[in-house]
Design an enzyme around this catalytic site. Sequence first.
Site, PDB file in Angstrom:
ATOM      1  N   TYR A 141       0.830  -1.215   0.000  1.00 30.47           N
ATOM      2  CA  TYR A 141       0.000   0.000   0.000  1.00 30.47           C
ATOM      3  C   TYR A 141       0.863   1.263   0.000  1.00 30.47           C
ATOM      4  O   TYR A 141       0.431   2.303  -0.480  1.00 30.47           O
ATOM      5  CB  TYR A 141      -0.892   0.033   1.235  1.00 30.47           C
ATOM      6  CG  TYR A 141      -2.237  -0.632   1.067  1.00 30.47           C
ATOM      7  CD1 TYR A 141      -2.342  -1.964   0.743  1.00 30.47           C
ATOM      8  CD2 TYR A 141      -3.414   0.094   1.272  1.00 30.47           C
ATOM      9  CE1 TYR A 141      -3.577  -2.573   0.614  1.00 30.47           C
ATOM     10  CE2 TYR A 141      -4.653  -0.502   1.148  1.00 30.47           C
ATOM     11  CZ  TYR A 141      -4.726  -1.841   0.813  1.00 30.47           C
ATOM     12  OH  TYR A 141      -5.949  -2.431   0.687  1.00 30.47           O
ATOM     13  N   ASP A 223      -3.174 -18.231   0.566  1.00 29.46           N
ATOM     14  CA  ASP A 223      -4.149 -18.946  -0.271  1.00 29.46           C
ATOM     15  C   ASP A 223      -4.854 -20.032   0.539  1.00 29.46           C
ATOM     16  O   ASP A 223      -6.079 -20.181   0.500  1.00 29.46           O
ATOM     17  CB  ASP A 223      -3.485 -19.519  -1.542  1.00 29.46           C
ATOM     18  CG  ASP A 223      -2.194 -20.277  -1.281  1.00 29.46           C
ATOM     19  OD1 ASP A 223      -1.684 -20.235  -0.140  1.00 29.46           O
ATOM     20  OD2 ASP A 223      -1.689 -20.924  -2.222  1.00 29.46           O
ATOM     21  N   ASP A 251     -12.658  -8.712   4.103  1.00 26.45           N
ATOM     22  CA  ASP A 251     -13.927  -8.691   3.362  1.00 26.45           C
ATOM     23  C   ASP A 251     -14.505 -10.106   3.258  1.00 26.45           C
ATOM     24  O   ASP A 251     -15.711 -10.314   3.369  1.00 26.45           O
ATOM     25  CB  ASP A 251     -13.744  -8.115   1.945  1.00 26.45           C
ATOM     26  CG  ASP A 251     -14.022  -6.616   1.883  1.00 26.45           C
ATOM     27  OD1 ASP A 251     -13.718  -5.929   2.883  1.00 26.45           O
ATOM     28  OD2 ASP A 251     -14.539  -6.139   0.863  1.00 26.45           O
TER      29      ASP A 251
HETATM   30  C1  IPM Z   1     -10.565  -1.026   3.786  1.00 31.69           C
HETATM   31  C2  IPM Z   1     -10.745  -0.408   2.426  1.00 31.69           C
HETATM   32  C3  IPM Z   1      -9.581   0.508   2.132  1.00 31.69           C
HETATM   33  C4  IPM Z   1      -8.319  -0.340   2.133  1.00 31.69           C
HETATM   34  C5  IPM Z   1      -9.703   1.336   0.839  1.00 31.69           C
HETATM   35  C6  IPM Z   1     -10.983   2.166   0.831  1.00 31.69           C
HETATM   36  C7  IPM Z   1      -8.500   2.199   0.588  1.00 31.69           C
HETATM   37  O1  IPM Z   1     -10.894  -1.400   1.463  1.00 31.69           O
HETATM   38  O2  IPM Z   1     -10.512  -0.279   4.776  1.00 31.69           O
HETATM   39  O3  IPM Z   1     -10.473  -2.258   3.874  1.00 31.69           O
HETATM   40  O4  IPM Z   1      -7.968  -0.941   1.114  1.00 31.69           O
HETATM   41  O5  IPM Z   1      -7.673  -0.402   3.178  1.00 31.69           O
HETATM   42 MG    MG Z   2     -11.003  -3.352   2.235  1.00 29.74          MG
END
Ligand code: IPM
Ligand code: MG
Length: 360
Positions: A141, A223, A251
């Site tokens: 990142y 994975d 997620d």
């Molecule tokens: C999260 C989101 C963020 C990330 C985005 C909006 C930059 O997906 O907080 O998980 O990737 O960290």
């Molecule tokens: Mg995210």
Amino acid sequence: MAHVVFLPGDGIGPEVAGEAAKVLAAVAERYNLDISTENALIGGAAFDATGFPLPDETLALCKKADAVFLGAVGGPAWDAVPRPKRPEAGLLALRKGLGVFANLRPIAIFPELAAFSCLRQDIVTQGVDLLIVRELTGDIYFGEPRGEGVRGGLRYAYDTMVYDEEEIRRIARMAFAAARSRRKKVCSVDKANVLSASRLWRTVVEEEHAAWPDIELSHMYVDNAAMQLVARPASFDVILTGNLFGDILSDQAAAIAGSLGMLSSASLGATAPGLYEPAHGSAPDIAGQDKANPLASILSIALMLRMSLNAPQAADAVESAVKSLIREGFRTADLVAENNRNTVPTGCKETGDLIVARLK
Ligand code: IPM
Ligand code: MG
């Protein structure tokens, strides 16, 4: 006197932040907490108003606060904006600017909502109660160099996955400490069979583990972790991982729990302030329609009360109010099943009001 900055942001951000602020005010009154609040701009809203997704003024206000609440950032309106000025860049700069390197995302299934899990019921009923400890200010990142160009007539682009040992050590410590008040198991997730950054990650996590003999440590390739998370979610307690893998796995874990609309998160650094956000995004498709589920935000306020405002009782009260609302059958649109006459549909605002009523 504690000071909290609210950053409503974009999409459903302002709606859920509004309910979060309402709940914070109610619980502060009930428990006699001296809390002042103010709002500031971030994301697309900030870009539209100032030309920057994280205005200097916002970062300065947040740095002085005891805690920061963030709604959500981003949306199709800013798709054409160049990357450094995109709403997401504002959020990343805020995390970096506050130094909140540890993102804690607790994932548990409310028994009443088990049917919303995307997993088979026999897997869900084994129980899901895990905590993702995601490194938040390093990795691919933020790694340098990054960029794009043209070579041999072909466009190319690159990012860098990089960690130094201190970045790994401090997030490992967070995970071990969190495990101590849970089931005392940490699973560190990496890609050490391929990546150098992951090999250092694994080595340093092992080294730090020497100081935490009561915690059971295992390692898993990312994975395989993705597979185990859906096949055997009950086997996880604390998942410790880097920024990119943590983004993806959190997620996935949210879908296991049923709705992103229920998942809170806390981002912490070595010193205050903590940053509290619902784990969901800005959901532009339902923005402004009073349809959003504010419970992820309200649960993030509970985390804020416990972790940054030293008000554990107030935190418990907010969490019990959320539990009783769910038990009583109140549901926002993300949690409404067809043919279920035992639930009462509610909007975003009404959900906040119902929580406030339970805090009185
Ligand atoms: C999260 C989101 C963020 C990330 C985005 C909006 C930059 O997906 O907080 O998980 O990737 O960290
Ligand atoms: Mg995210």
